[in-house]
Design a protein around this motif. Structure first.
Motif, mmCIF file in Angstrom:
data_model
loop_
_atom_site.group_PDB
_atom_site.id
_atom_site.type_symbol
_atom_site.label_atom_id
_atom_site.label_comp_id
_atom_site.label_asym_id
_atom_site.label_seq_id
_atom_site.Cartn_x
_atom_site.Cartn_y
_atom_site.Cartn_z
ATOM 1 N N THR A 10 47.300 95.719 83.779
ATOM 2 C CA THR A 10 46.222 96.499 84.379
ATOM 3 C C THR A 10 46.053 97.768 83.562
ATOM 4 N N ASP A 11 45.102 98.603 83.934
ATOM 5 C CA ASP A 11 44.857 99.840 83.198
ATOM 6 C C ASP A 11 45.812 100.942 83.632
ATOM 7 N N LEU A 12 46.221 101.764 82.665
ATOM 8 C CA LEU A 12 47.166 102.847 82.955
ATOM 9 C C LEU A 12 46.638 103.783 84.029
ATOM 10 N N TYR A 13 45.305 104.025 84.027
ATOM 11 C CA TYR A 13 44.789 104.994 84.993
ATOM 12 C C TYR A 13 44.900 104.510 86.439
ATOM 13 N N LYS A 14 45.125 103.229 86.658
ATOM 14 C CA LYS A 14 45.373 102.785 88.032
ATOM 15 C C LYS A 14 46.718 103.338 88.527
ATOM 16 N N PHE A 15 47.687 103.459 87.625
ATOM 17 C CA PHE A 15 48.984 104.010 88.014
ATOM 18 C C PHE A 15 48.931 105.527 88.176
ATOM 19 N N THR A 16 48.221 106.214 87.286
ATOM 20 C CA THR A 16 48.133 107.667 87.434
ATOM 21 C C THR A 16 47.388 108.029 88.716
ATOM 22 N N MET A 17 46.342 107.279 89.045
ATOM 23 C CA MET A 17 45.626 107.530 90.298
ATOM 24 C C MET A 17 46.480 107.146 91.500
ATOM 25 N N MET A 18 47.178 106.026 91.390
ATOM 26 C CA MET A 18 48.020 105.562 92.496
ATOM 27 C C MET A 18 49.112 106.574 92.816
ATOM 28 N N PHE A 197 43.331 103.142 65.190
ATOM 29 C CA PHE A 197 43.538 102.414 66.447
ATOM 30 C C PHE A 197 44.457 103.227 67.350
ATOM 31 N N ALA A 198 43.859 103.832 68.380
ATOM 32 C CA ALA A 198 44.593 104.769 69.230
ATOM 33 C C ALA A 198 45.516 104.071 70.225
ATOM 34 N N GLY A 199 45.175 102.855 70.644
ATOM 35 C CA GLY A 199 46.018 102.163 71.612
ATOM 36 C C GLY A 199 45.199 101.375 72.621
ATOM 37 N N THR A 200 45.798 101.091 73.759
ATOM 38 C CA THR A 200 45.163 100.257 74.785
ATOM 39 C C THR A 200 45.426 100.820 76.167
ATOM 40 N N SER A 201 44.487 100.586 77.063
ATOM 41 C CA SER A 201 44.683 100.969 78.462
ATOM 42 C C SER A 201 45.585 99.991 79.195
ATOM 43 N N ASN A 202 45.788 98.801 78.620
ATOM 44 C CA ASN A 202 46.576 97.764 79.289
ATOM 45 C C ASN A 202 48.067 98.074 79.148
ATOM 46 N N VAL A 203 48.716 98.348 80.259
ATOM 47 C CA VAL A 203 50.112 98.795 80.227
ATOM 48 C C VAL A 203 51.048 97.668 79.789
ATOM 49 N N HIS A 204 50.764 96.445 80.210
ATOM 50 C CA HIS A 204 51.596 95.303 79.822
ATOM 51 C C HIS A 204 51.592 95.119 78.316
ATOM 52 N N PHE A 205 50.421 95.123 77.707
ATOM 53 C CA PHE A 205 50.352 94.911 76.270
ATOM 54 C C PHE A 205 50.832 96.136 75.494
ATOM 55 N N ALA A 206 50.650 97.322 76.042
ATOM 56 C CA ALA A 206 51.210 98.510 75.404
ATOM 57 C C ALA A 206 52.727 98.374 75.307
ATOM 58 N N THR A 208 54.616 95.456 75.541
ATOM 59 C CA THR A 208 55.102 94.296 74.784
ATOM 60 C C THR A 208 54.735 94.352 73.303
ATOM 61 N N LEU A 209 53.655 95.073 72.953
ATOM 62 C CA LEU A 209 53.216 95.130 71.561
ATOM 63 C C LEU A 209 53.544 96.464 70.888
ATOM 64 N N GLY A 210 54.168 97.367 71.626
ATOM 65 C CA GLY A 210 54.540 98.648 71.047
ATOM 66 C C GLY A 210 53.364 99.553 70.752
ATOM 67 N N LEU A 211 52.329 99.489 71.594
ATOM 68 C CA LEU A 211 51.139 100.320 71.417
ATOM 69 C C LEU A 211 51.169 101.512 72.368
ATOM 70 N N THR A 212 50.299 102.479 72.119
ATOM 71 C CA THR A 212 50.207 103.652 72.988
ATOM 72 C C THR A 212 49.376 103.316 74.222
ATOM 73 N N PRO A 213 49.919 103.499 75.433
ATOM 74 C CA PRO A 213 49.122 103.278 76.648
ATOM 75 C C PRO A 213 48.195 104.464 76.880
ATOM 76 N N LEU A 214 46.941 104.177 77.223
ATOM 77 C CA LEU A 214 45.926 105.224 77.340
ATOM 78 C C LEU A 214 45.262 105.214 78.705
ATOM 79 N N GLY A 215 44.864 106.403 79.170
ATOM 80 C CA GLY A 215 44.092 106.489 80.405
ATOM 81 C C GLY A 215 44.571 107.616 81.291
ATOM 82 N N THR A 216 43.644 108.261 81.971
ATOM 83 C CA THR A 216 43.985 109.339 82.888
ATOM 84 C C THR A 216 43.536 109.012 84.309
ATOM 85 N N MET A 217 42.238 108.829 84.489
ATOM 86 C CA MET A 217 41.712 108.464 85.804
ATOM 87 C C MET A 217 40.362 107.794 85.616
ATOM 88 N N ALA A 218 39.913 107.106 86.660
ATOM 89 C CA ALA A 218 38.611 106.446 86.653
ATOM 90 C C ALA A 218 37.661 107.174 87.598
#
Length: 250
Positions: A10-18, A197-206, A208-218
């Motif tokens: 899911t997107d990182l901002y769902k966790f920051t909002m949650m 390539f800054a990264g992905t909002s998808n926390v799972h792929f961030a 498992t793939l070693g990418l930067t998770p992105l997102g603040t809020m929706a």
């Protein structure tokens, strides 16, 4: 295998909002409604398959490795991670109704804290079920060609300062395709702090793939603040202040 196999998908901002909801609005009640914006798309014929995927989604819980990953983020508090360790989505909070005209009504209703994580995986499920039943092998081939073409466009000197990021989970063709896109981007573009390539909002792929998770809020959070805040004109101040309280150091 089910489409969604991890609640981190899911997107990182769902966790920051949650996290803000847990700390500031634990009793808030909400209702989400799905609307397909494409005319003439018959999703109702796939209701049983979508319902089965949602049932599988509601059986998931966070693994210890996933919780450890979330705990490593400086803006995620330990009490929130402890809550997630007990968390599951409740199937009773979501209803699906197939309409005679082919429309599919999906309604999520219940405590905001316990329903906020439905949105992204449910949209991903609807998309993937539809495309699985209506695409051909050529679809992937065409996607690969377009992806490589777009990467070539990014490599011109005039765009070397341009940064891109993936926020495509809710609209993806499939989970497998999103992973392929991310692996290709990470392999062909610079993923360093100064790279394209800054990264992905998808926390799972961030994770498992070693990418930067992105997102603040929706926009969801600001819309909720309009209903929860004392006055409409102060709703953004109310939203940001409550967000600040939730991520402030203990």
């Amino acid at each position: 295998m089910p489409i969604i196999t991890s609640l981190l998908d899911t997107d990182l901002y769902k966790f920051t909002m949650m996290q803000v909801v847990l700390h500031q609005f634990p009793g808030a009640q909400v209702e989400y409604k799905f609307k397909c914006r494409n005319a003439g798309v018959n999703l109702a014929q796939h209701v049983d398959e979508i319902r089965a995927e949602i049932k599988a989604l509601c059986s998931l819980s966070f693994s210890e490795e996933e919780l450890t990953y979330l705990r490593s983020m400086r803006f995620i508090k330990s009490d929130f991670v402890d809550f997630l360790g007990l968390f599951r989505l409740n199937e009773k909070c979501i209803t699906l109704t197939a309409q005679p005209d082919g429309q599919l009504d999906i309604v999520v209703k219940g405590p905001w804290l316990h329903t906020i994580l439905f949105e992204i995986p449910v949209l991903a499920i609807v998309n993937e079920v539809y495309f699985k039943n209506h695409s051909t092998p050529r679809s992937i081939h065409a996607g690969q060609e377009r992806l490589l073409h777009k990467i070539s466009l990014l490599k011109v000197p005039a765009l070397k300062e341009l940064k891109i990021a993936d926020y495509g989970t809710r609209r993806r063709f499939s989970k497998v395709w999103q992973e392929e896109v991310l692996r290709t981007l990470a392999g062909d573009l610079d993923t360093s702090a100064s790279g394209q390539f800054a990264g992905t909002s998808n926390v799972h792929f961030a994770r498992t793939l070693g990418l930067t998770p992105l997102g603040t809020m929706a926009h969801e959070y600001l819309q909720a603040a309009q209903a929860l805040g004392p006055r409409l004109r102060d709703s953004q101040t109310f939203a940001f202040e409550n967000g600040r309280k939730s991520i402030a150091a203990i």
